[in-house]
Structures are given as structure tokens and as C-alpha cells.
Motif scaffolding. Structure first.
Motif, PDB file in Angstrom:
ATOM      1  N   ASP A   1     -16.352  30.948  17.024  1.00  0.00           N
ATOM      2  CA  ASP A   1     -14.990  30.447  16.828  1.00  0.00           C
ATOM      3  C   ASP A   1     -14.838  29.798  15.461  1.00  0.00           C
ATOM      4  O   ASP A   1     -13.781  29.897  14.827  1.00  0.00           O
ATOM      5  N   GLN A   2     -15.896  29.123  14.994  1.00  0.00           N
ATOM      6  CA  GLN A   2     -15.827  28.498  13.667  1.00  0.00           C
ATOM      7  C   GLN A   2     -15.680  29.561  12.579  1.00  0.00           C
ATOM      8  O   GLN A   2     -14.939  29.367  11.603  1.00  0.00           O
ATOM      9  N   SER A   3     -16.375  30.691  12.753  1.00  0.00           N
ATOM     10  CA  SER A   3     -16.231  31.777  11.781  1.00  0.00           C
ATOM     11  C   SER A   3     -14.796  32.274  11.740  1.00  0.00           C
ATOM     12  O   SER A   3     -14.231  32.502  10.661  1.00  0.00           O
ATOM     13  N   SER A   4     -14.194  32.442  12.914  1.00  0.00           N
ATOM     14  CA  SER A   4     -12.812  32.923  12.973  1.00  0.00           C
ATOM     15  C   SER A   4     -11.870  31.951  12.284  1.00  0.00           C
ATOM     16  O   SER A   4     -10.952  32.357  11.558  1.00  0.00           O
ATOM     17  N   GLN A   5     -12.112  30.658  12.486  1.00  0.00           N
ATOM     18  CA  GLN A   5     -11.261  29.634  11.871  1.00  0.00           C
ATOM     19  C   GLN A   5     -11.359  29.686  10.348  1.00  0.00           C
ATOM     20  O   GLN A   5     -10.340  29.679   9.637  1.00  0.00           O
ATOM     21  N   VAL A   6     -12.590  29.736   9.847  1.00  0.00           N
ATOM     22  CA  VAL A   6     -12.792  29.751   8.394  1.00  0.00           C
ATOM     23  C   VAL A   6     -12.256  31.045   7.785  1.00  0.00           C
ATOM     24  O   VAL A   6     -11.594  31.034   6.737  1.00  0.00           O
ATOM     25  N   LEU A   7     -12.532  32.183   8.431  1.00  0.00           N
ATOM     26  CA  LEU A   7     -12.055  33.460   7.903  1.00  0.00           C
ATOM     27  C   LEU A   7     -10.534  33.514   7.868  1.00  0.00           C
ATOM     28  O   LEU A   7      -9.946  34.034   6.910  1.00  0.00           O
ATOM     29  N   SER A   8      -9.889  32.977   8.887  1.00  0.00           N
ATOM     30  CA  SER A   8      -8.430  32.975   8.911  1.00  0.00           C
ATOM     31  C   SER A   8      -7.866  32.215   7.720  1.00  0.00           C
ATOM     32  O   SER A   8      -6.930  32.673   7.053  1.00  0.00           O
ATOM     33  N   ALA A   9      -8.461  31.060   7.432  1.00  0.00           N
ATOM     34  CA  ALA A   9      -8.008  30.277   6.283  1.00  0.00           C
ATOM     35  C   ALA A   9      -8.266  31.019   4.975  1.00  0.00           C
ATOM     36  O   ALA A   9      -7.393  31.075   4.090  1.00  0.00           O
ATOM     37  N   LEU A  10      -9.466  31.598   4.842  1.00  0.00           N
ATOM     38  CA  LEU A  10      -9.805  32.302   3.603  1.00  0.00           C
ATOM     39  C   LEU A  10      -8.945  33.547   3.402  1.00  0.00           C
ATOM     40  O   LEU A  10      -8.565  33.875   2.274  1.00  0.00           O
ATOM     41  N   GLU A  11      -8.620  34.238   4.492  1.00  0.00           N
ATOM     42  CA  GLU A  11      -7.768  35.418   4.380  1.00  0.00           C
ATOM     43  C   GLU A  11      -6.377  35.028   3.881  1.00  0.00           C
ATOM     44  O   GLU A  11      -5.794  35.714   3.025  1.00  0.00           O
ATOM     45  N   SER A  12      -5.849  33.943   4.396  1.00  0.00           N
ATOM     46  CA  SER A  12      -4.531  33.472   3.940  1.00  0.00           C
ATOM     47  C   SER A  12      -4.575  33.124   2.462  1.00  0.00           C
ATOM     48  O   SER A  12      -3.674  33.471   1.689  1.00  0.00           O
ATOM     49  N   ILE A  13      -5.651  32.453   2.060  1.00  0.00           N
ATOM     50  CA  ILE A  13      -5.781  32.054   0.660  1.00  0.00           C
ATOM     51  C   ILE A  13      -5.915  33.270  -0.238  1.00  0.00           C
ATOM     52  O   ILE A  13      -5.297  33.350  -1.312  1.00  0.00           O
ATOM     53  N   ALA A  14      -6.720  34.262   0.186  1.00  0.00           N
ATOM     54  CA  ALA A  14      -6.907  35.467  -0.625  1.00  0.00           C
ATOM     55  C   ALA A  14      -5.592  36.202  -0.836  1.00  0.00           C
ATOM     56  O   ALA A  14      -5.300  36.688  -1.938  1.00  0.00           O
ATOM     57  N   VAL A  15      -4.792  36.298   0.221  1.00  0.00           N
ATOM     58  CA  VAL A  15      -3.495  36.971   0.106  1.00  0.00           C
ATOM     59  C   VAL A  15      -2.580  36.192  -0.841  1.00  0.00           C
ATOM     60  O   VAL A  15      -1.907  36.769  -1.695  1.00  0.00           O
ATOM     61  N   GLU A  16      -2.582  34.867  -0.703  1.00  0.00           N
ATOM     62  CA  GLU A  16      -1.736  34.037  -1.569  1.00  0.00           C
ATOM     63  C   GLU A  16      -2.143  34.159  -3.033  1.00  0.00           C
ATOM     64  O   GLU A  16      -1.289  34.130  -3.925  1.00  0.00           O
ATOM     65  N   GLN A  17      -3.438  34.269  -3.282  1.00  0.00           N
ATOM     66  CA  GLN A  17      -3.913  34.348  -4.664  1.00  0.00           C
ATOM     67  C   GLN A  17      -3.573  35.688  -5.318  1.00  0.00           C
ATOM     68  O   GLN A  17      -3.635  35.824  -6.543  1.00  0.00           O
ATOM     69  N   ALA A  18      -3.237  36.688  -4.506  1.00  0.00           N
ATOM     70  CA  ALA A  18      -2.695  37.967  -4.995  1.00  0.00           C
ATOM     71  C   ALA A  18      -3.552  38.617  -6.071  1.00  0.00           C
ATOM     72  O   ALA A  18      -3.056  39.097  -7.083  1.00  0.00           O
ATOM     73  N   GLY A  19      -4.863  38.649  -5.836  1.00  0.00           N
ATOM     74  CA  GLY A  19      -5.729  39.359  -6.764  1.00  0.00           C
ATOM     75  C   GLY A  19      -6.555  38.487  -7.666  1.00  0.00           C
ATOM     76  O   GLY A  19      -7.405  38.990  -8.406  1.00  0.00           O
ATOM     77  N   ARG A  20      -6.349  37.174  -7.611  1.00  0.00           N
ATOM     78  CA  ARG A  20      -7.167  36.289  -8.446  1.00  0.00           C
ATOM     79  C   ARG A  20      -8.552  36.085  -7.850  1.00  0.00           C
ATOM     80  O   ARG A  20      -9.477  35.645  -8.542  1.00  0.00           O
ATOM     81  N   VAL A  21      -8.708  36.373  -6.560  1.00  0.00           N
ATOM     82  CA  VAL A  21     -10.017  36.338  -5.910  1.00  0.00           C
ATOM     83  C   VAL A  21     -10.131  37.550  -4.990  1.00  0.00           C
ATOM     84  O   VAL A  21      -9.125  38.107  -4.550  1.00  0.00           O
ATOM     85  N   LEU A  22     -11.363  37.944  -4.711  1.00  0.00           N
ATOM     86  CA  LEU A  22     -11.633  38.980  -3.721  1.00  0.00           C
ATOM     87  C   LEU A  22     -12.421  38.332  -2.589  1.00  0.00           C
ATOM     88  O   LEU A  22     -13.455  37.703  -2.834  1.00  0.00           O
ATOM     89  N   LEU A  23     -11.944  38.463  -1.365  1.00  0.00           N
ATOM     90  CA  LEU A  23     -12.645  37.936  -0.199  1.00  0.00           C
ATOM     91  C   LEU A  23     -13.496  39.051   0.411  1.00  0.00           C
ATOM     92  O   LEU A  23     -12.971  40.096   0.801  1.00  0.00           O
TER      93      LEU A  23
END
Length: 333
Positions: free
Chosen positions: A93-115
Motif C-alpha cells: 500500500d505504501q508503494s501505491s501511495q508513493v507512486l500515485s504522488a509521483l505519477e501526479s508530479i510527473a504529469v504536472e512537470q510535463a516532460g521535465r522529469v521521467l518517472l
């Protein structure tokens, strides 16, 4: 500048990723391709599982699922944009929580980072490279070098702090590209446009993105037939051949076979390939120089030739190559 540690999210004290593979022959060209279209990121994910579909994970071109076979492509992209490697497990569950946050951040960064999402259980080689002891474990990669971020679950606000700090470190080290293909994107005013690839090199690069390593190897051989001194084609061919050898390999089986048969040239070559692909450059070189020192005849020559190919992949100016060349000379003479 260092990434700050916070309670509950201490970064690993050390890593076993001793400078990941520098794809010297393809690096500059790949950066240009990666910055002009998100399909470069898709290529990294798509090549991970040939025949399994190349759609990016989570519906975003900035989120990819990664295997050991394509890990070197992440290293390549980390010269253009920061790569965030998130090791997790489906049962956590902790992995799912962290991945969800990182996925949102990656989308927001719009190409400035690759997850890059990594399954801790099915990709043990990557987990071992980062000495990950559990999930979730999150690590950055900049210019082929690991940047420890955090372990365990953290609030999204703290995760964003880590990503912001990683971006600052990236900026300070000249890693400030983008994977986006925003309209009008291209060289800034006054900057020269990227020169097109030679035809055979372009053919090879396109084939690599499609996961067709046989076609890529054939293209590089054509380039070498026309220009035997083409160092980029030589290094590119060596890299593609490495990808071919590891395409369907099982890391655990390879390491077990090498441990059981220390005098088998095939077994030792396979683990050297595996080590190099995962960033264990010095381990790969040491394994082969040690084998060469205690071997003779055809096995010795086979190992010597493979070692020279690995030198081409890492690059002739890399200090690890210079050190290994000296070790090779001692082993031979």
C-alpha cells in the motif's frame, strides 16, 4: 548540493551503482531525439517488453515501466532530464501511495522529469543495483549517476520537496532538457539546429526505439562497412549486441550459472554483460580481466574480444576503461 533527509524517509547511505553505463556512441543523438518528442520515453518503455505493447504506463509519455534490459536507456535519458526511479510492489500500500504522488508530479512537470516505475520483485537486478532493502525506494538519476531520495511512505508534500530539490540539482549540473513536444518547441534563438543523423545511424536509432535490435545491428554494420573508422557506429553496434544478448535473459539464472561454472567463458561473459547493463561497470571489467588472467587459448581470446567491446560501450575516455586496460595488459602479459 545534497538531497535533504527527513524523518521516515532517510536516503540509503551508499549505493552499488558505480556510475551507470554511458552510452557514448548514441548519447548525444539520443538526447536530441528525446527532447524533441515524448516517443523517446515511450521507446524506453516499449523496448522493455518486446511484443507486449509500447504504450507508456499510466497513459502519460512521462511515466514508463522499466526492466533490466532497458535500464541503460534510462541512463541515456538522464543526461537530458532527471529520471526518478520508483521501486515498488503490487502488494505494498505504501508503494501505491508513493507512486500515485509521483505519477501526479510527473504529469504536472510535463516532460521535465521521467518517472521510471520498477517492480521490486520481478526486476531484482535493478533493486540490487540501488541496494534497495524494501519498498517503496525512490532514487534519482542525473547524468548516469544515482541521487538517493527516500525510502518508505512520505506525505505528498514531502515527496514534492524531494522532486523540487532534484530539479535544482539537475539545473545546477546542466540537466535541464524536456521530453515534451510543445508546439513550437525547438532550439532557442541563436542556438544551432541539431544536425541530422547519417542515414545508417538514423536507421539504427529508429530500430532501437522499436526494440528491433537485429535491424539496428545490421544498420551499424552497414555504416562500418562504408566508414571503418566510424567510432560512433562501432560503439553503437557493441551496445546493440549487448541489448540482443540480454533481451530474454534471466538475471538470477545467469548469476547462478556463473557461480556454478567459474571456468565457463559463456557464463562469465553473460554476467559481465548483465553487470555492465545495470551500471556495475568496474565489476564487469574485473570479472573478465580475472577470467583472462587464469585462462588460455580460445576462451581467453573470446573473453578479451568481449572486454574490448564493453570498453567501446563505456567510452574510450572513461577512467574506468583506462584502469581496466592496464589490468588487461597485466592479465595478458
Amino acid at each position: 548540493m545534497t538531497i535533504p533527509n527527513t524523518p521516515g524517509g532517510a536516503a540509503p547511505s551508499s549505493m552499488n551503482l558505480r556510475g551507470a553505463v554511458d552510452l557514448s556512441a548514441l548519447k548525444a543523438r539520443a538526447q536530441a531525439q528525446a527532447s524533441s518528442a515524448p516517443t523517446a520515453a515511450q521507446g524506453a518503455g516499449g523496448a522493455a517488453s518486446p511484443g507486449a505493447g509500447s504504450a507508456p504506463a499510466g497513459g502519460s509519455p512521462y511515466i514508463v515501466d522499466v526492466t533490466e534490459q532497458v535500464f541503460p536507456q534510462l541512463v541515456q535519458l538522464s543526461a537530458q532530464v532527471p529520471v526518478i526511479v520508483a521501486l515498488g510492489a503490487s502488494w505494498s500500500d505504501q508503494s501505491s501511495q508513493v507512486l500515485s504522488a509521483l505519477e501526479s508530479i510527473a504529469v504536472e512537470q510535463a516532460g521535465r522529469v521521467l518517472l521510471a516505475r520498477v517492480d521490486f520483485e520481478t526486476q531484482p537486478g535493478i533493486a540490487q543495483a540501488f541496494q534497495a532493502q524494501g519498498v517503496p525506494t525512490v532514487v534519482g538519476i542525473l547524468k548516469g549517476q544515482p541521487v538517493p531520495l527516500f525510502e518508505g511512505a512520505l506525505p505528498e508534500a514531502q515527496i514534492r520537496t524531494y522532486v523540487d530539490e532534484l530539479l535544482k540539482v539537475a539545473q545546477a549540473n546542466g540537466v535541464s532538457g524536456s521530453l515534451s513536444d510543445a508546439p513550437g518547441a525547438g532550439p532557442a534563438a541563436g542556438e544551432p539546429a541539431e544536425e541530422p543523423l547519417p542515414p545508417h545511424h538514423q536507421e539504427a536509432f529508429d530500430a532501437i526505439e522499436a526494440g528491433d535490435y537485429a535491424t539496428a545491428a545490421a544498420a551499424y554494420r552497414k555504416a562500418l562497412a562504408e566508414q571503418p573508422a566510424d567510432a560512433d557506429a562501432k560503439a553503437g553496434l557493441a551496445q546493440v549486441q549487448l541489448m540482443q544478448r540480454l533481451q530474454d535473459a534471466d538475471a538470477t539464472s545467469l548469476r547462478t550459472a556463473a557461480a556454478d561454472a567459474p571456468d565457463s567463458v559463456e557464463a562469465q561473459l553473460a554476467v559481465a554483460d548483465l553487470d555492465l547493463s545495470g551500471g556495475h561497470v568496474e565489476d564487469a571489467f574485473a570479472r573478465l580481466t580475472t577470467f583472462i588472467a587464469r585462462s588460455s587459448g580460445e576462451d581467453r581470446e573470446t573473453a578479451r574480444v568481449r572486454l574490448l567491446e564493453l570498453f567501446d560501450i563505456v567510452g574510450p575516455t572513461d577512467p574506468r576503461v583506462n584502469k581496466a586496460r592496464s589490468a588487461l595488459a597485466r592479465a595478458l602479459f
